[in-house]
Scaffold this motif. Structure first.
Motif, short mmCIF file in Angstrom:
data_model
loop_
_atom_site.label_atom_id
_atom_site.label_comp_id
_atom_site.label_asym_id
_atom_site.label_seq_id
_atom_site.Cartn_x
_atom_site.Cartn_y
_atom_site.Cartn_z
N UNK A 1 43.03 76.27 -17.05
CA UNK A 1 41.96 77.24 -16.72
C UNK A 1 40.57 76.91 -16.24
N UNK A 2 40.23 75.79 -16.72
CA UNK A 2 39.16 75.11 -16.11
C UNK A 2 39.23 74.73 -14.69
N UNK A 3 40.13 74.29 -14.19
CA UNK A 3 40.53 73.96 -12.79
C UNK A 3 40.55 74.98 -12.09
N UNK A 4 41.18 76.23 -12.39
CA UNK A 4 41.38 77.44 -11.81
C UNK A 4 39.68 77.98 -11.44
N UNK A 5 39.13 77.80 -12.40
CA UNK A 5 37.40 78.41 -12.39
C UNK A 5 36.77 77.51 -11.57
N UNK A 6 37.05 76.28 -11.44
CA UNK A 6 36.17 75.36 -10.48
C UNK A 6 36.69 75.24 -9.15
N UNK A 7 37.86 75.79 -8.98
CA UNK A 7 38.61 75.70 -7.62
C UNK A 7 37.70 76.04 -6.50
N UNK A 8 37.03 77.17 -6.50
CA UNK A 8 36.36 77.80 -5.41
C UNK A 8 35.06 76.87 -5.13
N UNK A 9 34.70 76.15 -6.02
CA UNK A 9 33.42 75.25 -5.72
C UNK A 9 33.88 73.95 -5.04
N UNK A 10 35.15 73.45 -5.04
CA UNK A 10 35.33 72.20 -4.66
C UNK A 10 34.94 71.76 -3.18
N UNK A 11 34.77 72.68 -2.33
CA UNK A 11 34.23 72.42 -1.03
C UNK A 11 32.67 71.97 -1.03
N UNK B 1 35.81 66.88 -14.84
CA UNK B 1 36.02 67.75 -15.94
C UNK B 1 36.82 66.65 -17.15
N UNK B 2 35.99 66.59 -18.02
CA UNK B 2 36.43 65.73 -19.33
C UNK B 2 36.54 66.60 -20.54
N UNK B 3 37.88 66.58 -20.96
CA UNK B 3 38.03 67.20 -22.37
C UNK B 3 37.39 66.22 -23.48
N UNK B 4 36.57 66.99 -24.29
CA UNK B 4 35.83 66.23 -25.25
C UNK B 4 36.04 66.84 -26.64
N UNK B 5 35.63 65.98 -27.70
CA UNK B 5 35.56 66.54 -29.09
C UNK B 5 34.35 66.13 -29.65
#
Length: 89
Positions: A61-71, A77-81
């Motif tokens: 989900x996070x990768x899809x959200x961020x995809x338009x910003x890649x250029x 992106x780091x999973x955290x606890x």
């Protein structure tokens, strides 16, 4: 799941690219995907990067959200606890 995003805008963007990046950001904030909660956002004092703590169902989900910003940005992106128990002695 919690994720820490670190975004660093590419230094060689043209004014047109900055404008497109700003439009993408406005679009993102006006329609944050269902199931995603932004827990907090911070920027480095020198504005060289920003950090976002968000909650999302899964990494994809996070990768899809961020995809338009890649250029326009370098991102990590780091999973955290959350953790506790460290104390000064």
């Amino acid at each position: 799941m919690l994720f820490l995003l670190t975004n660093r805008t590419h230094k060689n963007l043209t004014p047109e690219q900055y404008g497109h990046l700003a439009a993408l950001a406005k679009q993102f904030y006006s329609s944050v995907p269902q199931g995603v909660t932004i827990r907090g956002e911070w920027a480095a004092v020198d504005q060289s990067r920003n950090y976002t703590l968000l909650e999302a169902p899964e990494l994809e989900t996070v990768e899809r959200m961020q995809a338009p910003f890649v250029p326009y940005v370098e991102m990590e992106i780091v999973p955290v606890v959350a953790f506790s128990g460290w104390t000064a002695s």
